[in-house]
Design a protein around this motif. Structure first.
Motif, PDB file in Angstrom:
ATOM      1  N   PHE A  77      24.654  -8.331  14.890  1.00  0.00           N
ATOM      2  CA  PHE A  77      24.387  -8.511  15.828  1.00  0.00           C
ATOM      3  C   PHE A  77      23.623  -6.926  16.869  1.00  0.00           C
ATOM      4  O   PHE A  77      22.441  -7.022  16.619  1.00  0.00           O
ATOM      5  CB  PHE A  77      25.242  -8.903  17.648  1.00  0.00           C
ATOM      6  CG  PHE A  77      24.319  -8.632  18.550  1.00  0.00           C
ATOM      7  CD1 PHE A  77      23.448  -9.790  18.936  1.00  0.00           C
ATOM      8  CD2 PHE A  77      24.405  -8.091  19.578  1.00  0.00           C
ATOM      9  CE1 PHE A  77      22.525  -9.752  19.769  1.00  0.00           C
ATOM     10  CE2 PHE A  77      23.757  -8.219  20.747  1.00  0.00           C
ATOM     11  CZ  PHE A  77      23.154  -9.376  20.496  1.00  0.00           C
ATOM     12  N   SER A  78      24.326  -5.803  16.245  1.00  0.00           N
ATOM     13  CA  SER A  78      23.391  -4.650  16.106  1.00  0.00           C
ATOM     14  C   SER A  78      22.914  -3.958  15.603  1.00  0.00           C
ATOM     15  O   SER A  78      21.536  -3.594  15.797  1.00  0.00           O
ATOM     16  CB  SER A  78      25.026  -3.049  16.225  1.00  0.00           C
ATOM     17  OG  SER A  78      25.225  -3.570  15.150  1.00  0.00           O
ATOM     18  N   THR A 126      20.008  -6.280  17.325  1.00  0.00           N
ATOM     19  CA  THR A 126      19.353  -5.629  17.864  1.00  0.00           C
ATOM     20  C   THR A 126      18.609  -4.089  18.049  1.00  0.00           C
ATOM     21  O   THR A 126      17.358  -4.417  18.645  1.00  0.00           O
ATOM     22  CB  THR A 126      19.884  -5.268  19.056  1.00  0.00           C
ATOM     23  OG1 THR A 126      21.038  -4.880  19.038  1.00  0.00           O
ATOM     24  CG2 THR A 126      20.722  -6.602  19.509  1.00  0.00           C
ATOM     25  N   MET A 185      14.841  -4.674  17.112  1.00  0.00           N
ATOM     26  CA  MET A 185      13.761  -5.451  18.346  1.00  0.00           C
ATOM     27  C   MET A 185      13.301  -4.429  19.531  1.00  0.00           C
ATOM     28  O   MET A 185      13.617  -3.522  18.940  1.00  0.00           O
ATOM     29  CB  MET A 185      14.551  -5.862  19.498  1.00  0.00           C
ATOM     30  CG  MET A 185      16.189  -7.360  18.811  1.00  0.00           C
ATOM     31  SD  MET A 185      16.801  -7.715  20.184  1.00  0.00           S
ATOM     32  CE  MET A 185      15.708  -7.941  21.889  1.00  0.00           C
ATOM     33  N   ARG A 238      14.186  -5.486  23.855  1.00  0.00           N
ATOM     34  CA  ARG A 238      14.755  -6.390  24.221  1.00  0.00           C
ATOM     35  C   ARG A 238      15.686  -6.209  25.938  1.00  0.00           C
ATOM     36  O   ARG A 238      16.184  -6.528  26.748  1.00  0.00           O
ATOM     37  CB  ARG A 238      16.098  -4.465  23.695  1.00  0.00           C
ATOM     38  CG  ARG A 238      16.437  -4.375  23.005  1.00  0.00           C
ATOM     39  CD  ARG A 238      16.626  -2.884  22.693  1.00  0.00           C
ATOM     40  NE  ARG A 238      15.922  -2.305  21.638  1.00  0.00           N
ATOM     41  CZ  ARG A 238      15.837  -0.667  20.795  1.00  0.00           C
ATOM     42  NH1 ARG A 238      16.882  -0.827  21.282  1.00  0.00           N
ATOM     43  NH2 ARG A 238      14.983  -0.915  20.727  1.00  0.00           N
ATOM     44  N   ALA A 240      15.615  -9.571  26.716  1.00  0.00           N
ATOM     45  CA  ALA A 240      16.381 -10.138  26.617  1.00  0.00           C
ATOM     46  C   ALA A 240      17.832  -9.999  27.303  1.00  0.00           C
ATOM     47  O   ALA A 240      18.246 -10.710  27.593  1.00  0.00           O
ATOM     48  CB  ALA A 240      17.252  -9.770  24.938  1.00  0.00           C
ATOM     49  N   ASP A 241      17.875  -8.733  27.733  1.00  0.00           N
ATOM     50  CA  ASP A 241      18.443  -7.915  28.790  1.00  0.00           C
ATOM     51  C   ASP A 241      18.152  -8.907  30.264  1.00  0.00           C
ATOM     52  O   ASP A 241      19.611  -9.036  31.582  1.00  0.00           O
ATOM     53  CB  ASP A 241      18.302  -6.973  29.200  1.00  0.00           C
ATOM     54  CG  ASP A 241      18.581  -5.488  28.915  1.00  0.00           C
ATOM     55  OD1 ASP A 241      19.442  -6.013  27.934  1.00  0.00           O
ATOM     56  OD2 ASP A 241      18.670  -4.339  27.966  1.00  0.00           O
ATOM     57  N   THR A 291      20.025 -11.753  29.775  1.00  0.00           N
ATOM     58  CA  THR A 291      21.427 -12.312  29.651  1.00  0.00           C
ATOM     59  C   THR A 291      21.857 -11.713  31.116  1.00  0.00           C
ATOM     60  O   THR A 291      22.922 -12.774  31.193  1.00  0.00           O
ATOM     61  CB  THR A 291      21.382 -10.920  28.763  1.00  0.00           C
ATOM     62  OG1 THR A 291      21.981 -11.016  27.467  1.00  0.00           O
ATOM     63  CG2 THR A 291      23.215 -10.389  28.823  1.00  0.00           C
TER      64      THR A 291
END
Length: 102
Positions: free
Chosen positions: A5-6, A9, A12, A17, A20-21, A24
């Motif tokens: 996953f890191s 991201t 991205m 990002r 996505a934040d 989330t």
């Protein structure tokens, strides 16, 4: 092949990002009780021990769509939180204090 996953991201864009934040945070701000319990790292058995009930009682509580405020407060407190009841209006939010001393 699976990727970390890191790694995904890192590739991205900053805008992606940020989106996505936001998504989330929205998902974490609202969730059913069973997801909240899982997010807190608790099992039904662990919560049952704190509440002095059997594990099937926790399963039933998590599926209920209607329960007493005192039951919900106990459930949330057993997870380490505090229950706050807030009414939301177009011109602002109001915290309901009737339930704070039950």
């Amino acid at each position: 092949m699976a990727r970390k996953f890191s790694e995904l991201t890192a590739k991205m864009s900053p805008e992606a990002r940020a989106r996505a934040d936001v998504m989330t945070k929205a998902m974490l701000a609202e969730m059913p009780l069973h997801e909240l319990r899982q997010a807190r790292g608790l099992t039904q058995r662990m919560l049952a021990e704190v509440l002095h009930v059997e594990q099937p009682s926790i399963a039933k509580m998590e599926k209920r769509t209607d329960m007493y405020m005192s039951t919900l407060r106990g459930f949330v407190q057993a997870m380490g939180g505090d229950l706050v009841v807030t009414a939301k209006f177009p011109d602002g939010d109001v915290r309901i204090s009737n339930f704070s001393e039950i």
